[in-house]
Enzyme design. Structure first.
Site, short mmCIF file in Angstrom:
data_model
loop_
_atom_site.label_atom_id
_atom_site.label_comp_id
_atom_site.label_asym_id
_atom_site.label_seq_id
_atom_site.Cartn_x
_atom_site.Cartn_y
_atom_site.Cartn_z
N HIS A 46 -4.60 1.45 5.37
CA HIS A 46 -4.17 0.10 4.99
C HIS A 46 -2.74 -0.15 5.47
O HIS A 46 -2.44 -1.23 5.98
CB HIS A 46 -4.24 -0.10 3.48
CG HIS A 46 -5.61 0.10 2.90
ND1 HIS A 46 -5.87 0.06 1.55
CD2 HIS A 46 -6.81 0.33 3.50
CE1 HIS A 46 -7.16 0.28 1.35
NE2 HIS A 46 -7.74 0.45 2.52
N GLU A 55 -5.28 4.56 1.89
CA GLU A 55 -4.03 3.80 1.75
C GLU A 55 -3.22 3.89 3.04
O GLU A 55 -2.57 2.92 3.45
CB GLU A 55 -3.20 4.29 0.56
CG GLU A 55 -3.88 4.23 -0.81
CD GLU A 55 -4.30 2.83 -1.27
OE1 GLU A 55 -4.11 1.85 -0.52
OE2 GLU A 55 -4.87 2.73 -2.38
N GLU A 67 -3.69 -2.63 -7.83
CA GLU A 67 -4.84 -2.77 -6.93
C GLU A 67 -5.76 -3.90 -7.42
O GLU A 67 -6.24 -4.71 -6.63
CB GLU A 67 -5.61 -1.45 -6.85
CG GLU A 67 -4.76 -0.35 -6.24
CD GLU A 67 -5.47 1.00 -6.16
OE1 GLU A 67 -5.96 1.47 -7.21
OE2 GLU A 67 -5.53 1.56 -5.07
N ASP A 99 0.82 -1.22 0.00
CA ASP A 99 0.00 0.00 0.00
C ASP A 99 0.84 1.27 0.00
O ASP A 99 0.41 2.30 -0.48
CB ASP A 99 -0.94 -0.01 1.20
CG ASP A 99 -2.03 -1.06 1.04
OD1 ASP A 99 -3.07 -0.75 0.45
OD2 ASP A 99 -1.80 -2.21 1.47
N TYR A 138 -1.70 -3.18 8.02
CA TYR A 138 -0.72 -4.24 7.77
C TYR A 138 0.48 -4.13 8.72
O TYR A 138 1.09 -5.14 9.07
CB TYR A 138 -0.30 -4.24 6.30
CG TYR A 138 -1.46 -4.65 5.40
CD1 TYR A 138 -2.13 -5.86 5.61
CD2 TYR A 138 -1.92 -3.83 4.37
CE1 TYR A 138 -3.21 -6.24 4.82
CE2 TYR A 138 -3.00 -4.21 3.57
CZ TYR A 138 -3.64 -5.41 3.81
OH TYR A 138 -4.71 -5.78 3.03
#
Ligand SMILES: [Fe+2]
Ligand SMILES: [Fe+2]
Length: 350
Positions: A120, A117, A192, A86, A124
């Protein structure tokens, strides 16, 4: 110093003269709004607001302990891809897309996407901190773009397309605009729309085996965000096509097909790596077919004939597509009553 492009934009704003989406400049005029469909997407995106703290990953720890070595290898490679994926997308957004989509409402959407993003990336980061308690192993996962060949290859593909227009300050020529289109389509259809969708398939495969429900619940949010990022990018492509149809010719189509083919090869190599120890219930052949099916769908969305003619072999992804996500979303609406109203449609481009 005011450039020609700025002069043109200022002139356009004061005289109402029309310019095109890729014309250089920083258009500031929201009324009259020239691309209301971009603004609609911005408002739609806000309805999918979520925070990393809402996703409980701790329930996954017991599952991780009972994975087979082959499954553990799959998960470790998967999180290593997520560690930087990302951030790469966010970089392209800031360095390339925001600069050239000359519409304030379009830039509103891109600002929102940038925020997503960032969420994201945080998700993660949290995932790796939770799943990989050993610091050395965790550092290695974050360095995957350098150390793990299948991930390095995907990263190299992304960086090459970021670099392809990085030096372009303004899209003045037909060649500039086609280069921009290829970058935009690459990030939507290949990165994506294929690298991430491929990764989601592993997550939902594991969930179909009753494993890692925490990861799957966070992925539901990311999945929906990514579907919208792709839909917005394809909207931009359609808008450019309506304004400048001559940019879209057989040569561009060939370049897009070459790019998509390379992306499928990259992702198939990643699949070989993930599945190299043989994960029961998930064959490499099925994964390849799935990737080809997704790639075909992206091409069809772009008005290009499919390359592979492959079917979706994963019933668990069909379920994801329609039922599970909508149930999940409705549950959240009733549970939290946050910001969502009206009907919610889900990505049918899957
Ligand atoms: Fe993302
Ligand atoms: Fe995205």
């Amino acid at each position: 110093m005011i450039t020609d492009a700025e002069t043109r934009t200022v002139t356009a704003a004061t005289t109402g003269e029309r310019h095109m989406l890729l014309d250089p400049g920083m258009d500031l005029t929201l009324r009259p709004m020239r691309y209301p469909h971009f603004f609609d997407r911005f408002k739609e995106a806000i309805k999918n607001t979520w925070t990393v703290e809402e996703v409980d990953l701790h329930s996954d720890l017991a599952d991780l302990a009972k994975l087979s070595p082959a499954e553990r290898h799959l998960v470790s490679r998967l999180v290593a891809f997520f560690a930087t994926g990302d951030t790469i997308v966010a970089n392209n957004l800031v360095l390339n897309l925001y600069q050239h989509v000359n519409s304030p409402e379009g830039r509103l959407y891109l600002s929102r996407q940038l925020f997503e993003e960032a969420v994201h990336v945080q998700f993660y980061l949290n995932l790796l901190d939770t799943y990989v308690p050993d610091e050395k192993e965790r550092f290695a996962a974050f360095a995957a773009v350098e150390n793990i060949p299948s991930i390095a290859r995907k990263a190299e593909f992304c960086f090459r397309w970021i670099d392809s227009i990085f030096e372009l300050r303004e899209l003045r020529t037909r060649g500039d605009r086609r280069a921009f289109l290829l970058n935009l389509i690459c990030f939507a259809a290949c990165i994506e729309g294929l690298f991430f969708y491929g990764a989601f398939a592993y997550v939902y495969f594991l969930r179909s085996r009753g494993l890692l429900n925490g990861l799957a619940s966070g992925t539901n949010w990311v999945f929906r965000d990514e579907s919208m990022h792709m839909a917005f990018a394809f909207d931009v492509v359609d808008t450019i096509r309506a304004e400048e149809p001559d940019l879209f010719d057989a040569d561009l189509e060939r370049q897009i097909k070459d790019m998509v083919t390379e992306a499928v090869d990259c992702e198939a190599q990643f699949a070989e790596d993930l599945l190299e120890q043989g994960v029961s219930g998930l064959s490499l052949a099925d994964m390849r077919e799935y990737l080809q099916h997704v790639a075909d769908r992206r091409l069809v969305t772009l008005g290009i004939a499919p390359i592979y003619g492959s079917q979706n072999p994963f019933a668990f992804m069909e379920l994801q597509d329609v039922q599970e996500l909508s149930n999940f979303f409705e549950r959240r609406v009733s549970a939290y009553q946050v910001g969502v109203s009206g009907s919610v449609t889900f990505d049918d481009d899957f």
